[in-house]
Design a protein around this motif. Structure first.
Motif, PDB file in Angstrom:
ATOM      1  N   ILE A 118     100.826 -12.066  72.786  1.00 24.85           N
ATOM      2  CA  ILE A 118     101.900 -11.529  73.620  1.00 24.85           C
ATOM      3  C   ILE A 118     102.050 -12.358  74.886  1.00 24.85           C
ATOM      4  CG2 ILE A 118     102.570  -9.557  75.071  1.00 24.85           C
ATOM      5  CD1 ILE A 118     101.355  -7.760  72.844  1.00 24.85           C
ATOM      6  N   ARG A 119     100.937 -12.689  75.547  1.00 26.98           N
ATOM      7  CA  ARG A 119     101.005 -13.511  76.767  1.00 26.98           C
ATOM      8  C   ARG A 119     101.623 -14.867  76.461  1.00 26.98           C
ATOM      9  NH1 ARG A 119      99.873 -11.845  81.388  1.00 26.98           N
ATOM     10  NH2 ARG A 119      99.683 -13.903  82.262  1.00 26.98           N
ATOM     11  N   ARG A 120     101.235 -15.463  75.357  1.00 28.75           N
ATOM     12  CA  ARG A 120     101.789 -16.770  74.985  1.00 28.75           C
ATOM     13  C   ARG A 120     103.303 -16.670  74.799  1.00 28.75           C
ATOM     14  NH1 ARG A 120      98.364 -18.316  70.651  1.00 28.75           N
ATOM     15  NH2 ARG A 120      96.860 -18.830  72.270  1.00 28.75           N
ATOM     16  N   ALA A 121     103.749 -15.619  74.128  1.00 27.70           N
ATOM     17  CA  ALA A 121     105.186 -15.419  73.933  1.00 27.70           C
ATOM     18  C   ALA A 121     105.895 -15.228  75.269  1.00 27.70           C
ATOM     19  CB  ALA A 121     105.428 -14.225  73.014  1.00 27.70           C
ATOM     20  N   LEU A 122     105.283 -14.476  76.185  1.00 25.20           N
ATOM     21  CA  LEU A 122     105.891 -14.259  77.499  1.00 25.20           C
ATOM     22  C   LEU A 122     105.941 -15.543  78.319  1.00 25.20           C
ATOM     23  CD1 LEU A 122     104.268 -10.824  78.374  1.00 25.20           C
ATOM     24  CD2 LEU A 122     106.679 -11.245  77.840  1.00 25.20           C
ATOM     25  N   TYR A 123     104.929 -16.396  78.188  1.00 28.21           N
ATOM     26  CA  TYR A 123     104.941 -17.684  78.893  1.00 28.21           C
ATOM     27  C   TYR A 123     106.005 -18.624  78.334  1.00 28.21           C
ATOM     28  CZ  TYR A 123     100.918 -17.105  81.952  1.00 28.21           C
ATOM     29  OH  TYR A 123     100.081 -16.687  82.939  1.00 28.21           O
ATOM     30  N   ASP A 124     106.315 -18.474  77.062  1.00 24.39           N
ATOM     31  CA  ASP A 124     107.297 -19.354  76.426  1.00 24.39           C
ATOM     32  C   ASP A 124     108.731 -19.039  76.829  1.00 24.39           C
ATOM     33  OD1 ASP A 124     105.319 -20.775  75.151  1.00 24.39           O
ATOM     34  OD2 ASP A 124     105.573 -19.769  73.212  1.00 24.39           O
ATOM     35  N   VAL A 125     108.982 -17.837  77.320  1.00 21.77           N
ATOM     36  CA  VAL A 125     110.337 -17.448  77.725  1.00 21.77           C
ATOM     37  C   VAL A 125     110.481 -17.702  79.222  1.00 21.77           C
ATOM     38  CG1 VAL A 125     112.002 -15.559  77.886  1.00 21.77           C
ATOM     39  CG2 VAL A 125     110.482 -15.713  75.906  1.00 21.77           C
ATOM     40  N   LYS A 126     111.425 -18.567  79.570  1.00 20.32           N
ATOM     41  CA  LYS A 126     111.625 -18.963  80.967  1.00 20.32           C
ATOM     42  C   LYS A 126     112.810 -18.223  81.585  1.00 20.32           C
ATOM     43  CE  LYS A 126     108.303 -21.891  80.477  1.00 20.32           C
ATOM     44  NZ  LYS A 126     106.992 -21.501  80.912  1.00 20.32           N
ATOM     45  N   LEU A 127     112.833 -18.186  82.896  1.00 14.83           N
ATOM     46  CA  LEU A 127     113.910 -17.511  83.625  1.00 14.83           C
ATOM     47  C   LEU A 127     115.271 -18.068  83.231  1.00 14.83           C
ATOM     48  CD1 LEU A 127     114.809 -15.447  85.748  1.00 14.83           C
ATOM     49  CD2 LEU A 127     114.361 -17.177  87.506  1.00 14.83           C
TER      50      LEU A 127
END
Length: 161
Positions: A118-127
């Motif tokens: 989940i953290r990896r997926a959240l890091y992959d999505v940028k502003l």
């Protein structure tokens, strides 16, 4: 249920607004007016995001808030961490030794793997992707099909024709 808080959602809206005005310093009242979020809430979130290094504050007549770095380098994980703290599905997900049954637990490592994914997926999505400014689309799963699939194959589910 895993869900971001309303404040995290508001923080994302605020950051998106700052990203649209990259060269400007915006007052909290300006951001509040443009986003429809209350001034007190905007001020609180800007302070939290300033402490987290997502925005910079400049005092004075020409002061205000701006992104601390490029929107392309701010991840969804950064935003969540700034407002809610690190994502942790279980007590043992972020730091060992936080759970009383850790020594005998058989599922902790599996939950840790889920937490890392989940953290990896959240890091992959940028502003920039959250705001739609980045051409790289965010893959959106077909949730209706996934739910239908899960219900159809659950042993206790009855499928009607």
């Amino acid at each position: 249920m895993l869900r971001i808080s309303k404040l995290t959602d508001y923080a994302t809206v605020i950051l998106a607004h700052l990203a649209e005005h990259e060269t400007a310093r915006l007052a909290a009242a300006e951001v509040a007016s443009a986003t429809g979020i209350g001034v007190a809430t905007v001020s609180k979130l800007l302070k939290e995001m300033s402490r987290a290094g997502l925005v910079v504050a400049t005092r004075g007549a020409r002061g205000g808030y701006a992104l601390a770095r490029s929107a392309a380098t701010i991840s969804a994980a950064d935003i969540i961490d700034a407002v809610e703290g690190p994502v942790a599905l279980t007590e043992c997900s972020t730091q060992p030794g936080q759970c009383g049954i850790e020594g005998t637990c058989r599922v902790g490592r599996s939950w840790q793997r889920v937490n890392v994914a989940i953290r990896r997926a959240l890091y992959d999505v940028k502003l920039t992707q959250l705001t739609g400014r980045d051409a790289a689309a965010i893959a959106v799963p077909d949730l209706a099909a996934a739910v239908e699939h899960r219900v159809a194959f659950r042993p206790s589910a009855r499928v009607r024709a």
